[in-house]
Design a protein around this motif. Structure first.
Motif, PDB file in Angstrom:
ATOM      1  N   GLU A 180      16.726  33.193  55.036  1.00 59.40           N
ATOM      2  CA  GLU A 180      16.961  31.492  54.102  1.00 59.40           C
ATOM      3  C   GLU A 180      17.949  31.121  54.828  1.00 59.40           C
ATOM      4  O   GLU A 180      19.065  29.740  54.414  1.00 59.40           O
ATOM      5  N   PRO A 181      18.030  30.313  56.021  1.00 54.80           N
ATOM      6  CA  PRO A 181      18.618  29.802  56.750  1.00 54.80           C
ATOM      7  C   PRO A 181      18.881  28.190  56.642  1.00 54.80           C
ATOM      8  O   PRO A 181      19.528  27.367  56.088  1.00 54.80           O
ATOM      9  N   THR A 182      18.204  27.610  55.517  1.00 54.65           N
ATOM     10  CA  THR A 182      18.004  26.645  54.762  1.00 54.65           C
ATOM     11  C   THR A 182      18.356  26.846  52.899  1.00 54.65           C
ATOM     12  O   THR A 182      17.867  25.096  53.137  1.00 54.65           O
ATOM     13  N   GLY A 183      18.843  27.896  52.599  1.00 57.53           N
ATOM     14  CA  GLY A 183      18.549  28.306  51.712  1.00 57.53           C
ATOM     15  C   GLY A 183      19.473  27.030  50.534  1.00 57.53           C
ATOM     16  O   GLY A 183      19.238  27.050  49.495  1.00 57.53           O
ATOM     17  N   ASN A 184      20.564  26.570  51.372  1.00 55.25           N
ATOM     18  CA  ASN A 184      20.694  26.077  50.375  1.00 55.25           C
ATOM     19  C   ASN A 184      21.569  24.562  50.874  1.00 55.25           C
ATOM     20  O   ASN A 184      22.407  24.346  50.519  1.00 55.25           O
ATOM     21  N   LEU A 185      20.429  23.987  51.387  1.00 53.41           N
ATOM     22  CA  LEU A 185      20.213  22.724  51.407  1.00 53.41           C
ATOM     23  C   LEU A 185      19.225  22.380  51.427  1.00 53.41           C
ATOM     24  O   LEU A 185      18.177  22.382  50.350  1.00 53.41           O
ATOM     25  N   ASP A 186      19.607  20.834  50.892  1.00 52.21           N
ATOM     26  CA  ASP A 186      18.318  19.788  50.653  1.00 52.21           C
ATOM     27  C   ASP A 186      17.845  20.112  51.206  1.00 52.21           C
ATOM     28  O   ASP A 186      16.971  20.224  52.446  1.00 52.21           O
ATOM     29  N   ARG A 187      15.996  19.359  51.282  1.00 49.68           N
ATOM     30  CA  ARG A 187      14.861  19.528  51.773  1.00 49.68           C
ATOM     31  C   ARG A 187      14.917  19.002  53.425  1.00 49.68           C
ATOM     32  O   ARG A 187      14.470  19.730  53.944  1.00 49.68           O
ATOM     33  N   GLN A 188      15.681  17.410  54.209  1.00 47.80           N
ATOM     34  CA  GLN A 188      15.762  16.767  55.254  1.00 47.80           C
ATOM     35  C   GLN A 188      17.096  17.725  55.722  1.00 47.80           C
ATOM     36  O   GLN A 188      16.371  17.724  57.209  1.00 47.80           O
ATOM     37  N   THR A 189      18.118  18.455  55.292  1.00 48.54           N
ATOM     38  CA  THR A 189      18.865  18.794  56.149  1.00 48.54           C
ATOM     39  C   THR A 189      18.225  20.228  56.326  1.00 48.54           C
ATOM     40  O   THR A 189      17.998  21.141  57.564  1.00 48.54           O
ATOM     41  N   GLY A 190      17.534  20.548  55.148  1.00 48.99           N
ATOM     42  CA  GLY A 190      16.240  21.961  55.368  1.00 48.99           C
ATOM     43  C   GLY A 190      15.632  22.075  57.197  1.00 48.99           C
ATOM     44  O   GLY A 190      15.750  22.435  57.901  1.00 48.99           O
ATOM     45  N   ASP A 191      14.660  20.770  57.112  1.00 51.99           N
ATOM     46  CA  ASP A 191      14.311  20.700  58.057  1.00 51.99           C
ATOM     47  C   ASP A 191      14.688  20.758  59.267  1.00 51.99           C
ATOM     48  O   ASP A 191      14.436  20.598  60.620  1.00 51.99           O
ATOM     49  N   ILE A 193      17.193  21.397  60.279  1.00 49.43           N
ATOM     50  CA  ILE A 193      18.243  22.951  60.445  1.00 49.43           C
ATOM     51  C   ILE A 193      16.562  23.985  61.252  1.00 49.43           C
ATOM     52  O   ILE A 193      17.353  24.140  62.095  1.00 49.43           O
ATOM     53  N   LEU A 194      15.793  23.156  60.228  1.00 48.53           N
ATOM     54  CA  LEU A 194      14.436  24.180  60.600  1.00 48.53           C
ATOM     55  C   LEU A 194      13.276  24.203  62.606  1.00 48.53           C
ATOM     56  O   LEU A 194      13.832  24.652  63.201  1.00 48.53           O
ATOM     57  N   GLU A 195      14.324  22.246  62.782  1.00 53.80           N
ATOM     58  CA  GLU A 195      14.100  21.689  63.720  1.00 53.80           C
ATOM     59  C   GLU A 195      15.449  22.576  64.962  1.00 53.80           C
ATOM     60  O   GLU A 195      14.866  22.664  66.424  1.00 53.80           O
ATOM     61  N   VAL A 196      16.582  22.692  64.495  1.00 58.74           N
ATOM     62  CA  VAL A 196      16.962  23.259  65.136  1.00 58.74           C
ATOM     63  C   VAL A 196      16.987  24.090  66.049  1.00 58.74           C
ATOM     64  O   VAL A 196      16.826  24.838  67.356  1.00 58.74           O
ATOM     65  N   LEU A 197      15.988  25.684  65.555  1.00 60.64           N
ATOM     66  CA  LEU A 197      15.209  26.490  65.470  1.00 60.64           C
ATOM     67  C   LEU A 197      14.258  26.603  66.755  1.00 60.64           C
ATOM     68  O   LEU A 197      14.352  27.082  67.421  1.00 60.64           O
ATOM     69  N   ARG A 198      13.454  25.574  65.749  1.00 59.37           N
ATOM     70  CA  ARG A 198      12.265  25.618  66.478  1.00 59.37           C
ATOM     71  C   ARG A 198      12.825  25.498  68.402  1.00 59.37           C
ATOM     72  O   ARG A 198      11.875  25.244  69.080  1.00 59.37           O
ATOM     73  N   ARG A 199      13.725  24.832  68.487  1.00 63.12           N
ATOM     74  CA  ARG A 199      14.458  23.801  69.800  1.00 63.12           C
ATOM     75  C   ARG A 199      14.923  25.032  70.657  1.00 63.12           C
ATOM     76  O   ARG A 199      14.693  24.917  71.757  1.00 63.12           O
ATOM     77  N   LEU A 200      15.652  25.427  69.653  1.00 61.44           N
ATOM     78  CA  LEU A 200      15.912  26.812  70.944  1.00 61.44           C
ATOM     79  C   LEU A 200      14.979  27.941  71.050  1.00 61.44           C
ATOM     80  O   LEU A 200      15.008  28.567  71.868  1.00 61.44           O
ATOM     81  N   ASN A 201      14.186  28.606  70.426  1.00 60.56           N
ATOM     82  CA  ASN A 201      13.050  28.410  70.735  1.00 60.56           C
ATOM     83  C   ASN A 201      11.699  28.443  71.322  1.00 60.56           C
ATOM     84  O   ASN A 201      11.319  29.038  72.855  1.00 60.56           O
ATOM     85  N   ALA A 202      11.599  27.113  71.739  1.00 63.43           N
ATOM     86  CA  ALA A 202      10.582  26.645  72.492  1.00 63.43           C
ATOM     87  C   ALA A 202      11.744  25.808  73.750  1.00 63.43           C
ATOM     88  O   ALA A 202      11.531  26.728  74.525  1.00 63.43           O
TER      89      ALA A 202
END
Ligand code: ADP
Ligand code: MG
Length: 240
Positions: A180-191, A193-202
């Motif tokens: 739940e890495p975005t579980g404590n964050l608002d929608r935009q901030t959660g997005d 963080i998701l983008e950070v993870l996607r970039r680390l992956n890609a």
């Protein structure tokens, strides 16, 4: 066993039941899950469906009652605690909903904390430039290059999670497990963080398993796995 063509991580017929007195709570009832190297997979499920339980088993923080966990083709669920500690410290990064930063340390010191704890004073001192450069570079990668010397109380939730992600990567793990890495964050901030993870992956080829109850966040992964009644229900390929 040959590990040449093995997946990075595999759970096979994993069972887990919590017991409290005579009360038994069966949580996982035969989970099969496999992660290829370089994949970003999300695990979704309702609250209480066993997502955190499964992630803890994948990360060898806990052991299944039955079934097996393999990492790079090697069975790891039955390693003694010291062996599981080494595996986790060297190959697996962990990120949680609450960032667990040390309040007295700056951002860069928080990122360095795992290597400072793991090494003797002498060996840390000998390699400190290398580690500091790596910590700085990681913080730049997650977009925090301008916050190296801030304390956690001076950071936003999203910035604290970015710091926690950089800390999870300081030992150059092959696998990142995020609960739940975005579980404590608002929608935009959660997005973000998701983008950070996607970039680390890609960009860096980091393999990631991300647990979330948020289907919009989950859809950012290559593949989504649903936990329903203690089992993996379906693997659906995300639309490109
Ligand atoms: P999720 O992360 O999907 O919300 P969890 O894996 O945290 O679910 O929990 C699954 C179920 O197991 C829940 O019913 C929870 O109450 C129970 N549970 C989790 N951890 C423990 C524990 N240490 N002892 C007893 N029951 C637990
Ligand atoms: Mg959970």
């Amino acid at each position: 066993m040959s590990s040449k063509f093995a997946p990075l991580l595999a759970a096979t017929n994993v069972h887990k039941t919590y017991r409290k007195g005579t009360n038994e709570v069966p949580v996982l009832k035969g989970v099969d899950l496999s992660l290829a190297s370089g994949e970003l997979v999300s695990i979704v499920g309702q609250s209480g469906s066993g997502k955190s339980t499964l992630l803890h088993l994948l990360g060898t923080l806990d052991r299944p009652d039955d079934g097996q966990i393999h990492f790079e083709g090697h069975r790891v669920d039955n390693l003694p605690p010291a062996g599981r500690d080494i595996l986790r410290n060297r190959y697996i990064g962990l990120v949680f909903q609450f960032y667990h930063l040390l309040p007295e340390l700056t951002t860069i010191e928080n990122v360095l904390a795992p290597v400072m704890i793991r090494h003797s004073v002498w060996s840390y001192w000998m390699s400190r430039r290398k580690y500091r450069a790596r910590a700085k570079s990681l913080l730049e990668t997650v977009g925090l290059g301008h916050r190296l010397d801030h304390k956690p109380r001076e950071l936003s939730g999203g910035e604290m999670q970015r710091t926690a992600i950089a800390r999870a990567l300081i030992a150059e793990p092959k696998l990142l497990l995020a609960d739940e890495p975005t579980g404590n964050l608002d929608r935009q901030t959660g997005d973000e963080i998701l983008e950070v993870l996607r970039r680390l992956n890609a960009d860096h080829g980091l393999s990631i398993v991300m647990v979330t109850h948020d289907s919009a966040i989950a859809a950012g992964a290559d593949r989504t796995v649903s936990l329903v009644e203690g089992r993996v229900q379906a693997d659906k390929q995300a639309a490109a």
